[in-house]
Design a protein around this motif. Structure first.
Motif, PDB file in Angstrom:
ATOM      1  N   GLU A  72       0.992  -1.153  -0.048  1.00 41.88           N
ATOM      2  CA  GLU A  72       0.025  -0.158   0.002  1.00 41.88           C
ATOM      3  C   GLU A  72       0.875   1.330  -0.058  1.00 41.88           C
ATOM      4  O   GLU A  72       0.380   2.206  -0.397  1.00 41.88           O
ATOM      5  CB  GLU A  72      -0.696   0.036   1.148  1.00 41.88           C
ATOM      6  CG  GLU A  72      -1.782  -0.998   1.511  1.00 41.88           C
ATOM      7  CD  GLU A  72      -2.237  -0.886   2.964  1.00 41.88           C
ATOM      8  OE1 GLU A  72      -3.139  -0.236   3.178  1.00 41.88           O
ATOM      9  OE2 GLU A  72      -1.874  -1.607   3.879  1.00 41.88           O
ATOM     10  N   THR A  98      -2.862  13.190  -4.060  1.00 42.11           N
ATOM     11  CA  THR A  98      -2.828  11.794  -4.246  1.00 42.11           C
ATOM     12  C   THR A  98      -3.061  11.140  -3.143  1.00 42.11           C
ATOM     13  O   THR A  98      -3.859   9.984  -2.903  1.00 42.11           O
ATOM     14  CB  THR A  98      -1.756  11.376  -5.202  1.00 42.11           C
ATOM     15  OG1 THR A  98      -1.864  10.212  -5.496  1.00 42.11           O
ATOM     16  CG2 THR A  98      -0.486  11.573  -4.535  1.00 42.11           C
ATOM     17  N   GLN A 101      -6.510  10.677  -1.705  1.00 36.79           N
ATOM     18  CA  GLN A 101      -7.671  10.129  -2.421  1.00 36.79           C
ATOM     19  C   GLN A 101      -7.951   8.449  -1.777  1.00 36.79           C
ATOM     20  O   GLN A 101      -6.942   7.822  -1.684  1.00 36.79           O
ATOM     21  CB  GLN A 101      -7.135   9.872  -3.828  1.00 36.79           C
ATOM     22  CG  GLN A 101      -7.249  10.967  -4.664  1.00 36.79           C
ATOM     23  CD  GLN A 101      -6.667  11.149  -5.871  1.00 36.79           C
ATOM     24  OE1 GLN A 101      -5.841  10.292  -6.271  1.00 36.79           O
ATOM     25  NE2 GLN A 101      -7.131  12.180  -6.729  1.00 36.79           N
ATOM     26  N   GLU A 102      -9.197   8.058  -2.045  1.00 34.23           N
ATOM     27  CA  GLU A 102      -9.330   7.010  -1.278  1.00 34.23           C
ATOM     28  C   GLU A 102      -9.200   5.747  -2.054  1.00 34.23           C
ATOM     29  O   GLU A 102      -8.768   4.812  -1.971  1.00 34.23           O
ATOM     30  CB  GLU A 102     -11.242   6.893  -1.036  1.00 34.23           C
ATOM     31  CG  GLU A 102     -11.549   8.049  -0.103  1.00 34.23           C
ATOM     32  CD  GLU A 102     -12.474   7.647   1.155  1.00 34.23           C
ATOM     33  OE1 GLU A 102     -13.032   6.839   0.835  1.00 34.23           O
ATOM     34  OE2 GLU A 102     -12.319   8.136   2.176  1.00 34.23           O
ATOM     35  N   LYS A 103      -9.460   5.961  -3.556  1.00 33.29           N
ATOM     36  CA  LYS A 103      -9.359   4.787  -4.529  1.00 33.29           C
ATOM     37  C   LYS A 103      -7.932   5.175  -4.957  1.00 33.29           C
ATOM     38  O   LYS A 103      -7.822   5.995  -6.043  1.00 33.29           O
ATOM     39  CB  LYS A 103     -10.363   4.904  -5.404  1.00 33.29           C
ATOM     40  CG  LYS A 103     -11.572   4.171  -5.479  1.00 33.29           C
ATOM     41  CD  LYS A 103     -12.137   3.820  -6.864  1.00 33.29           C
ATOM     42  CE  LYS A 103     -13.211   2.662  -6.575  1.00 33.29           C
ATOM     43  NZ  LYS A 103     -14.151   2.919  -7.789  1.00 33.29           N
ATOM     44  N   LYS A 104      -7.005   4.293  -4.599  1.00 30.89           N
ATOM     45  CA  LYS A 104      -5.699   4.513  -5.189  1.00 30.89           C
ATOM     46  C   LYS A 104      -5.190   3.768  -6.191  1.00 30.89           C
ATOM     47  O   LYS A 104      -5.669   2.406  -6.244  1.00 30.89           O
ATOM     48  CB  LYS A 104      -4.648   4.451  -4.163  1.00 30.89           C
ATOM     49  CG  LYS A 104      -4.619   5.507  -2.740  1.00 30.89           C
ATOM     50  CD  LYS A 104      -3.562   5.413  -1.943  1.00 30.89           C
ATOM     51  CE  LYS A 104      -3.858   6.688  -0.781  1.00 30.89           C
ATOM     52  NZ  LYS A 104      -5.207   6.613  -0.072  1.00 30.89           N
ATOM     53  N   THR A 105      -4.496   4.199  -7.218  1.00 31.65           N
ATOM     54  CA  THR A 105      -4.359   3.331  -8.418  1.00 31.65           C
ATOM     55  C   THR A 105      -2.898   3.002  -8.072  1.00 31.65           C
ATOM     56  O   THR A 105      -2.542   1.997  -8.956  1.00 31.65           O
ATOM     57  CB  THR A 105      -4.503   4.067  -9.589  1.00 31.65           C
ATOM     58  OG1 THR A 105      -3.859   5.422  -9.461  1.00 31.65           O
ATOM     59  CG2 THR A 105      -5.950   4.583 -10.008  1.00 31.65           C
TER      60      THR A 105
END
Ligand SMILES: O=P(O)(O)OC[C@H]1O[C@](O)(CO)[C@@H](O)[C@@H]1O
Length: 445
Positions: A72, A98, A101-105
């Motif tokens: 992570e 970045t 942000q909840e949805k991490k890429t």
């Protein structure tokens, strides 16, 4: 393609005098090409972009993928050239928020080993307590105290939290092929490792795995980054005429300004994402040219933020400065100033305009104001904050730095001065081997 404009230096120095450097620049370029100048054992960066193979990139991408799948958070441990290039590129290309942000890429990239702040390291290790984290340990010498200390903490924590087997998979070393403690540890523990070539110094290493691996982990396209650098390797090559070669012109102009009493270069951006490009640039030029009691002092500001703190000094302080502005032609997103019926803030004159238009007028207005105030101004224009442009910009600064250092008459590829503080610190900490120095320094306290 990036471009350079030096028109706004001509009230202070003449075009004729800049172009008078042509022969010296040619000699500097030949010395770099033929390896006949000072520090010629550190020229591995010169044709690095065009020599990077697909296999090498594939190896980096595969390793990045392992970290992306298993972490992570990835901590990049390194100092100076061993972290600034990666951070410069990652911050230039990342969403400004970045980590929120909840949805991490991609894994969150954090940095350590670039300071000895106890609170920093405590807070980092606390944050990592419930995280699946990995570490990229970067040190060319493999012995840098700041990095080694942070890595000792992170390695232990990673092994304790994730077990030795997983730790082995998520710790990667980037260091010398044979020498140094980081190499010994990597080999003993069986970490995946990459080599920093002997002939590439730390501040020129962003296009080696030192920069490329963290950048790939962060999710950016290292092929495009390298392709951007290749474009500049060609555009700034020794066969390109002086007038057409932006690196030659930049190197000549800054040396001519220096000769005319402009001792401080301020790298300016109008985009907060470029903050770390300036930090990287400061090391590149500071370590390369600040020696033998010579060298332009590399400083940097983020505008318009710092116009409200440093703007006064730049406008009216001692006239020993010049500015080099990095101007970004296109934004990644569009945002318009909304209309407001009541217009209580009086901003309706901006309604309907893009925010970037306001920023560009701030840029133009600042340039003219500073020139009027006695500050010569150069402008580097890059098309956008993308991999190609940033790759081009990094290589442009590297090749210009090599040429500029030779024009100044120094060895741009060593850094003997940084050893002085290390020697004193080791003596004060009673490092084995520093017994004499310890006695001598104690007597001075
Ligand atoms: O990669 P290393 O060997 O840890 O060095 C990190 C930085 O420290 C310096 O050697 C200065 O001490 C820089 O030139 C270099 O980028």
């Amino acid at each position: 393609m990036i471009s350079l404009n030096i028109e706004k230096t001509f009230g202070f120095i003449s075009k004729e005098n800049v172009f008078a450097y042509e022969a010296q620049v040619k000699a500097a370029q030949e010395a770099l090409e033929n390896g006949t100048g000072k520090g010629n054992d550190f020229l591995g960066w010169l044709h690095l972009p065009s020599s990077i193979t697909q296999e090498h990139l594939a190896d980096l991408k595969a390793t990045a993928q392992t970290l992306r799948e298993n972490c992570e958070v990835v901590v990049v441990a390194g100092i100076g050239g061993s972290y600034l290039g990666a951070r410069a590129v990652i911050e230039a290309l990342s969403n400004s928020f970045t980590w929120l942000q909840e949805k991490k890429t991609a894994p969150v990239i954090l940095y350590a080993g670039h300071n000895i702040g106890e609170d920093y390291l405590y807070e980092l290790t606390e944050y990592l307590k419930d995280k699946k984290f990995g570490v990229i340990n970067i040190s060319k010498s493999g012995t840098t105290t700041e990095t080694a200390l942070a890595f000792r903490l992170l390695k232990k924590q990673c092994e304790n939290q994730r077990g030795k087997e997983v730790a082995k998979k998520v710790i990667v070393a980037i260091t010398d092929a044979k020498k140094g403690a980081a190499r010994v540890t990597a080999d003993n523990e069986g970490y995946k490792s990459f080599i920093i070539p002997d002939n590439v110094g730390g501040r020129f290493s962003v296009l080696t795995p030192v920069g490329l691996l963290p950048i790939a982990v962060a999710g950016f396209d290292i092929e495009k980054l390298v392709a951007g650098a290749v474009v500049m390797e060609k555009a700034c090559g020794k066969d390109v005429s002086f007038a057409e070669n932006p690196a030659a012109i930049y190197a000549a102009t800054r040396n001519e300004l220096y000769k005319n009493g402009k001792k401080i270069e301020i790298l300016v951006n109008f985009n907060p994402k470029l903050h770390y490009v300036s930090e990287w640039w400061k090391q590149l030029y500071g370590e390369s040219e600040g020696k033998e009691n010579k060298g332009i002092f590399p400083a940097a500001v983020d505008f318009s933020t710092d116009l409200h703190s440093m703007g006064q000094w730049i406008q009216e302080g001692e006239r020993t400065i010049y500015e080099t502005v990095i101007s970004v032609e296109n934004t990644q997103h569009k945002l318009q100033v909304p209309v407001d019926e009541a217009n209580l803030d009086g901003l309706n004159f901006l309604a309907g305009k893009r925010v970037d238009e306001v920023n560009k007028m701030a840029e133009l207005g600042t340039q003219l104001a500073h020139v009027d105030g006695g500050v010569p101004n150069m402008r580097i224009v890059i098309p956008a904050l993308n991999e190609e442009s940033i790759g081009s910009l990094l290589y442009f600064f590297e090749i210009a730095c090599g040429i500029s250092g030779y024009l100044l008459g120094v060895n741009p590829f060593n850094q003997p001065g940084v050893e002085a503080y290390k020697k004193n610190m080791f003596a004060l900490l009673n490092k084995p081997g520093y017994e004499e120095e310890s006695k001598a320094i104690q007597a001075r306290l």
